[in-house]
Design an enzyme around this catalytic site. Sequence first.
Site, short mmCIF file in Angstrom:
data_model
loop_
_atom_site.label_atom_id
_atom_site.label_comp_id
_atom_site.label_asym_id
_atom_site.label_seq_id
_atom_site.Cartn_x
_atom_site.Cartn_y
_atom_site.Cartn_z
N CYS A 1 -5.18 7.18 -16.36
CA CYS A 1 -4.68 6.40 -15.23
C CYS A 1 -3.37 6.97 -14.69
CB CYS A 1 -4.46 4.94 -15.66
SG CYS A 1 -3.74 3.93 -14.36
N ARG B 1 0.31 4.28 -14.08
CA ARG B 1 0.85 3.57 -15.24
C ARG B 1 2.30 3.16 -15.15
NH1 ARG B 1 -0.59 7.26 -20.10
NH2 ARG B 1 -1.37 8.84 -18.65
N TRP C 1 -4.44 -2.21 -7.75
CA TRP C 1 -4.76 -1.71 -6.41
C TRP C 1 -5.39 -0.32 -6.52
CZ3 TRP C 1 0.25 -3.24 -7.80
CH2 TRP C 1 1.07 -2.21 -8.26
N GLU D 1 -9.89 7.32 -4.52
CA GLU D 1 -11.00 6.72 -5.28
C GLU D 1 -12.11 6.29 -4.33
OE1 GLU D 1 -8.12 3.87 -7.53
OE2 GLU D 1 -9.85 4.21 -8.85
N1 ARG Z 1 -12.56 4.37 -9.37
C1 ARG Z 1 -13.03 3.02 -9.35
C2 ARG Z 1 -13.60 2.69 -7.96
O1 ARG Z 1 -13.55 3.52 -7.10
C3 ARG Z 1 -11.96 2.02 -9.69
C4 ARG Z 1 -11.25 2.26 -11.00
C5 ARG Z 1 -9.96 1.49 -11.14
N2 ARG Z 1 -8.99 1.92 -10.19
C6 ARG Z 1 -7.79 1.36 -10.00
N3 ARG Z 1 -7.05 1.82 -9.03
N4 ARG Z 1 -7.36 0.36 -10.72
O2 ARG Z 1 -14.06 1.61 -7.71
#
Ligand code: ARG
Length: 394
Positions: A70, A73, A236, A241
């Site tokens: 992560c 953090r 968030w 992602e």
């Molecule tokens: N990578 C995942 C998604 O695209 C989410 C994982 C958690 N990510 C976070 N920023 N807390 O749905």
Amino acid sequence: MHKYSLDTMPTGQDGLERAARFLRKLYGELEQPEELALRLDQLNQIGSYAPTAKELEGAARMAWRNANRCIGRIYWKSLKLKDCRDLRQPEAIFEALTDHIRTSTSGGNIRPLISVFSPEVIIWNEQLIGYAGYRQADGTILGDPANLAFTDLCLRLGWRGEGTRFDVLPLVIQVNGEDPVCFDWPADAVLEVPIRHPDYPRLRELELKWYALPAISSMSLDFGGLSYPTAPFSGWYMGTEIGARDLGDAHRYNQLPRVAEIMGLDTSHPRTLWKDQAMVALNQAVLFSFERAGVKILDHHTASDLFETFEEVEDRQGRAVQADWNWIVPPVSGSATGVFHREYTNEVRTPNFFYRDRSPWQGAGHRTEFPRGAGLSCPYHRKSDADSWCREPR
Ligand code: ARG
């Protein structure tokens, strides 16, 4: 007051030592030696370990701090706990989780939150919020291919979606090995953001959107010799992602070709770098749209800078940050971020979050044959990095 709840677990000598080690670490960091002495006394008298809510919250924060994959953090201390260990009724669990997503979403001003449940409670979803993926008659997939198997399971349980590309999946709860129960979220509890690009108005034609709250529900919280298999946590997004992976991956929503078309790019040869251009545009669109909607999100450059600050802060505390470089470096413009140029050791520390190593319906104490004779395939064993995030070797 210390709460001795039903999740007190027989621990044995090894377990007691692990619990004691955790307590020493936690109260050491909190600089509360008297409370530590009290808790160690109680541990020895009772002969098993039942964490207080305060200890649970401390463990969850440390688990986040130790989540090697992560990048976010630095915020570990801001994580808040909802102690849901006394809930056993599916309806009450659903209500608590509805409250979780409302509180954590907080109208867009997202607040990191973890809800911890009794080990008798199992959530079958990988994330609390996700989009269905349907295999259609012609073999193509409508929606999110990452959730194909889970969607299939929901359909077998009797759930029906509207049949759009963005049907929010229901929550599937199982208590004590009983039949699992499906719940649809109240529509106003799930905040979603329509994706627009400031310079390419035609991007709206793609009718893309994404949900505001990533909430991982497929990892256990492990610490002090205990394991809480149901401890969904949310925070968030980092833009990539969604922009690079969820919407961009060829095996997910696969939107790069359509974005390129709208941008009028020359897609005749890879060397025109049309994918790269479309990739940047899609990521701009995600960040722009979330910002416009007032939903907290981080760009990968800022996230990388904050991670380096996290390393400095941890260093000053005498803790060497462990990290998984492959996961920390963003999937877009890697070498333009600071973390790319650093090296990390990747030792797994506890407390931590671990992916459950079996699909929920194969776990000990749960029915393996549900739904009866349906020949269910296991969504957790497919090799997909779709929602992998803090996956750790066990
Ligand atoms: N990578 C995942 C998604 O695209 C989410 C994982 C958690 N990510 C976070 N920023 N807390 O749905």
